[in-house]
Design a protein around this motif. Sequence first.
Motif, PDB file in Angstrom:
ATOM      1  N   ASP A 149      12.142 -31.294  10.310  1.00  0.00           N
ATOM      2  CA  ASP A 149      11.725 -30.574   9.335  1.00  0.00           C
ATOM      3  C   ASP A 149      12.509 -31.433   8.076  1.00  0.00           C
ATOM      4  N   GLU A 150      11.637 -31.626   7.251  1.00  0.00           N
ATOM      5  CA  GLU A 150      12.025 -32.703   6.114  1.00  0.00           C
ATOM      6  C   GLU A 150      11.478 -32.267   4.912  1.00  0.00           C
ATOM      7  N   ILE A 151      12.316 -32.289   3.831  1.00  0.00           N
ATOM      8  CA  ILE A 151      12.012 -32.027   2.440  1.00  0.00           C
ATOM      9  C   ILE A 151      12.325 -33.120   1.254  1.00  0.00           C
ATOM     10  N   LYS A 152      11.204 -33.729   0.668  1.00  0.00           N
ATOM     11  CA  LYS A 152      11.488 -34.755  -0.304  1.00  0.00           C
ATOM     12  C   LYS A 152      12.802 -34.244  -1.389  1.00  0.00           C
ATOM     13  N   LEU A 153      13.482 -35.228  -1.904  1.00  0.00           N
ATOM     14  CA  LEU A 153      14.316 -34.684  -2.616  1.00  0.00           C
ATOM     15  C   LEU A 153      13.581 -34.221  -4.057  1.00  0.00           C
ATOM     16  N   ARG A 154      12.531 -34.886  -4.214  1.00  0.00           N
ATOM     17  CA  ARG A 154      11.881 -34.457  -5.671  1.00  0.00           C
ATOM     18  C   ARG A 154      11.172 -32.943  -5.461  1.00  0.00           C
ATOM     19  N   SER A 155      11.088 -32.694  -4.208  1.00  0.00           N
ATOM     20  CA  SER A 155      10.268 -31.374  -4.117  1.00  0.00           C
ATOM     21  C   SER A 155      11.341 -29.967  -3.982  1.00  0.00           C
ATOM     22  N   ILE A 156      12.708 -30.444  -4.090  1.00  0.00           N
ATOM     23  CA  ILE A 156      13.844 -29.387  -3.826  1.00  0.00           C
ATOM     24  C   ILE A 156      13.497 -28.468  -4.964  1.00  0.00           C
ATOM     25  N   GLU A 157      13.625 -27.201  -4.607  1.00  0.00           N
ATOM     26  CA  GLU A 157      13.582 -26.039  -5.982  1.00  0.00           C
ATOM     27  C   GLU A 157      14.988 -25.528  -6.089  1.00  0.00           C
ATOM     28  N   THR A 186      15.328 -25.153  -0.336  1.00  0.00           N
ATOM     29  CA  THR A 186      13.882 -24.465  -0.331  1.00  0.00           C
ATOM     30  C   THR A 186      13.270 -25.514  -1.400  1.00  0.00           C
ATOM     31  N   GLY A 187      12.089 -25.829  -0.847  1.00  0.00           N
ATOM     32  CA  GLY A 187      11.152 -26.856  -1.547  1.00  0.00           C
ATOM     33  C   GLY A 187       9.815 -26.023  -2.125  1.00  0.00           C
ATOM     34  N   ARG A 188       9.121 -26.947  -2.629  1.00  0.00           N
ATOM     35  CA  ARG A 188       7.907 -26.312  -3.274  1.00  0.00           C
ATOM     36  C   ARG A 188       7.243 -25.511  -2.100  1.00  0.00           C
ATOM     37  N   GLU A 225      26.360 -32.283  -2.597  1.00  0.00           N
ATOM     38  CA  GLU A 225      25.849 -33.515  -2.114  1.00  0.00           C
ATOM     39  C   GLU A 225      24.430 -33.694  -2.446  1.00  0.00           C
ATOM     40  N   ILE A 226      23.757 -32.623  -1.924  1.00  0.00           N
ATOM     41  CA  ILE A 226      22.335 -32.399  -1.944  1.00  0.00           C
ATOM     42  C   ILE A 226      21.809 -32.768  -3.404  1.00  0.00           C
ATOM     43  N   GLU A 227      22.536 -31.754  -4.465  1.00  0.00           N
ATOM     44  CA  GLU A 227      22.273 -31.623  -5.857  1.00  0.00           C
ATOM     45  C   GLU A 227      22.476 -32.761  -6.586  1.00  0.00           C
ATOM     46  N   SER A 228      23.542 -33.704  -5.981  1.00  0.00           N
ATOM     47  CA  SER A 228      24.019 -34.921  -6.802  1.00  0.00           C
ATOM     48  C   SER A 228      23.244 -36.104  -6.605  1.00  0.00           C
TER      49      SER A 228
END
Length: 137
Positions: free
Chosen positions: A78-86, A107-109, A128-131
């Motif tokens: 399972d993968e979520i692109k960083l630009r899709s993270i909400e 959570t992503g779009r 880390e994820i948010e930065s």
Amino acid sequence: MASYIESSLSRDESVQEIFTLHWFAWMPVIIWVVLGLLTFGLTWLIAIYQGLSLKYLEQGLTNKRVILKRGIVSRRTDEIKLRSIETVEIDQGVLGRIFGFGTVKVTGRGISRLDFKNIDDPMRVKREIESVSSPIE
């Protein structure tokens, strides 16, 4: 042998962080081993399966996506692109607060969501994820 995360990198993508499991994640395996010592049979198979499941679990962050890979022989990613993270949320019970582990929910779009369970230091993982800056494409 390279990990799934390392072998799946695209051009200009690099690993930022590999999220490690807290030692508490291994407690069910330890319990099944103890039960296996007291009894014989299926408990050993359960302990081996759970141990291998944890050993082959990969959770990480690149400069383009967050990745969760499960599977011993088969593979499920399972993968979520960083630009899709909400949102990036932490779920941490009493034991998690005391011992320093928890679940990080990304959570992503749409309906996409990754749960990094039994993560060591979930606040650091959230930061880390948010930065990590979103890639420019």
